[in-house]
Scaffold this motif. Sequence first.
Motif, short mmCIF file in Angstrom:
data_model
loop_
_atom_site.label_atom_id
_atom_site.label_comp_id
_atom_site.label_asym_id
_atom_site.label_seq_id
_atom_site.Cartn_x
_atom_site.Cartn_y
_atom_site.Cartn_z
N PRO A 257 -4.80 34.77 4.56
CA PRO A 257 -4.50 35.86 5.51
C PRO A 257 -3.10 35.55 6.23
O PRO A 257 -2.41 36.59 6.14
CB PRO A 257 -5.45 35.64 6.44
CG PRO A 257 -7.01 35.01 5.89
CD PRO A 257 -6.21 34.17 4.74
N GLN B 94 -0.35 36.58 3.63
CA GLN B 94 -0.42 37.77 3.28
C GLN B 94 0.36 38.76 4.51
O GLN B 94 1.31 39.36 4.26
CB GLN B 94 -1.69 38.49 3.20
CG GLN B 94 -2.18 38.28 1.64
CD GLN B 94 -3.53 39.17 1.56
OE1 GLN B 94 -4.56 38.70 2.52
NE2 GLN B 94 -3.64 40.18 0.69
N ALA B 95 0.05 38.52 5.71
CA ALA B 95 0.26 39.06 6.94
C ALA B 95 1.89 38.79 7.08
O ALA B 95 2.44 39.86 7.48
CB ALA B 95 -0.28 38.48 8.24
N ASN C 190 4.03 40.63 4.08
CA ASN C 190 3.91 42.28 4.08
C ASN C 190 4.72 42.53 5.45
O ASN C 190 5.44 43.40 5.14
CB ASN C 190 2.40 42.57 4.40
CG ASN C 190 1.75 42.58 3.02
OD1 ASN C 190 2.16 42.29 1.96
ND2 ASN C 190 0.39 42.62 3.17
N LYS C 191 4.72 41.91 6.28
CA LYS C 191 5.61 42.39 7.67
C LYS C 191 6.74 42.34 7.13
O LYS C 191 7.84 43.00 7.36
CB LYS C 191 4.98 41.72 8.63
CG LYS C 191 5.99 42.19 10.16
CD LYS C 191 5.53 41.32 11.02
CE LYS C 191 6.33 41.86 12.32
NZ LYS C 191 6.08 43.36 12.96
N GLU D 226 2.84 47.21 7.05
CA GLU D 226 1.82 46.80 7.65
C GLU D 226 0.74 47.95 7.66
O GLU D 226 1.06 49.02 7.86
CB GLU D 226 2.37 46.68 9.45
CG GLU D 226 3.28 45.65 9.51
CD GLU D 226 3.56 45.54 11.13
OE1 GLU D 226 2.65 45.03 11.92
OE2 GLU D 226 4.81 45.56 11.54
N GLU E 52 -7.00 48.35 8.16
CA GLU E 52 -7.04 47.07 8.30
C GLU E 52 -8.00 46.42 7.81
O GLU E 52 -7.85 45.27 7.20
CB GLU E 52 -7.01 46.74 9.83
CG GLU E 52 -5.40 47.35 10.37
CD GLU E 52 -5.58 47.01 12.05
OE1 GLU E 52 -6.57 46.37 12.33
OE2 GLU E 52 -4.47 46.91 12.72
N TYR F 69 -6.22 40.19 6.41
CA TYR F 69 -5.76 39.47 7.43
C TYR F 69 -5.95 40.62 8.79
O TYR F 69 -5.47 40.04 9.93
CB TYR F 69 -4.39 39.10 7.54
CG TYR F 69 -3.41 40.15 6.92
CD1 TYR F 69 -2.98 40.87 7.94
CD2 TYR F 69 -3.14 40.39 5.69
CE1 TYR F 69 -1.88 42.00 7.50
CE2 TYR F 69 -2.29 41.38 5.18
CZ TYR F 69 -1.85 42.38 6.33
OH TYR F 69 -0.73 43.23 5.85
N ASN G 37 -4.52 42.58 10.74
CA ASN G 37 -3.17 42.93 10.94
C ASN G 37 -2.18 41.77 11.42
O ASN G 37 -2.79 40.53 11.55
CB ASN G 37 -2.78 43.89 12.17
CG ASN G 37 -3.44 43.43 13.34
OD1 ASN G 37 -2.79 42.47 13.96
ND2 ASN G 37 -4.52 44.23 13.96
N TYR G 38 -1.08 41.81 11.34
CA TYR G 38 0.07 40.50 11.47
C TYR G 38 -0.16 39.85 12.73
O TYR G 38 -0.53 38.50 12.87
CB TYR G 38 1.40 41.12 11.54
CG TYR G 38 2.57 39.91 11.93
CD1 TYR G 38 2.93 39.36 10.77
CD2 TYR G 38 2.89 39.86 13.28
CE1 TYR G 38 3.85 38.16 11.27
CE2 TYR G 38 3.90 38.84 13.51
CZ TYR G 38 4.48 38.11 12.41
OH TYR G 38 5.38 37.11 13.01
N ALA H 168 -3.60 37.93 12.77
CA ALA H 168 -3.59 36.51 12.06
C ALA H 168 -2.60 35.63 12.42
O ALA H 168 -2.94 34.27 12.64
CB ALA H 168 -2.81 36.83 10.70
#
Length: 208
Positions: free
Chosen positions: A102, A105-106, A109-110, A115, A121, A126, A128-129, A132
Motif C-alpha cells: 500500500p 503504491q500510494a 502513484n502520487k 490519485e 478508492e 491503499y 488514498n495517499y 496510507a
Amino acid sequence: MSEIIFYHNPMSRGQIIRWMLEEVGAPYDTEILDYASSMKDESYRAINPMMKVPAISHNGKIVTECAAICAYLADVFPEAGLGPRENEKADYYRWLFFAAGPLEQAVTNKAVGFEPSAERERMFGYGNYDLAVNTLADHLAGRDYVCGSRFTAADVYVGSAVLWGVQFGTMPKLDSFVAYADRIGQREAYKRGKDEDNQLIAEMQAAG
C-alpha cells in the motif's frame, strides 16, 4: 568469490539492499549494472526477467524484490539478529509488507500525478495517499522501531521508504517520520552503505 553476489546500480532501490547487506555483515561481491545495456543483457535477464535491480544470488539461488531480499537475508543469517522474535512477528511482517504494498503504491502513484477518485478508492490497496501515509506515521509514533524497541530487517525497508520520502518530499515531514529517519540514519551500517554508493555515483557521473 563470496557466496553472495549483489546486482546493483547505486542510483536505484539497490541502496536498500546495500544497507541490508552491511547490517548482515556477511561478505558479498557487487556487480554494477547500467540501465541502458548490462541490465538488458540476456545474462542478467536470466537472473531477473524484469531487467531491474537489485537482485542477489546466494549460493546460486536468486532473490529479487527489496522486501523479499531483506526478509531472506534476515532469515538465512540469523546470527545478525535482524529477523523477528516471536513477539515481534506480527508487527514485522505486517509493516514490512505494508511498506512494500500500500505505501509504495500510494507514494509512487502520487509522484506521477495519479490519485484515485473517492469513488474508486476501494479498487486500490491503499485507499488514498493520506490514509496510507498517516497509517504508517501513527504506527511509528511513540516507538523507536517498527517492532518496538529493537531494530530489525523491517526497519531497513520501512526506514528506506521514510528516509527517501522525507528527504525528497514524496512523504510529509511528520514528527514521527522525522524522528524515525533521524534515528535509523545514525546506524553505522546505513552510513557505510551510503558512503559506498555515493562514491560510486560520483565516479559514474565523472565518467559521464
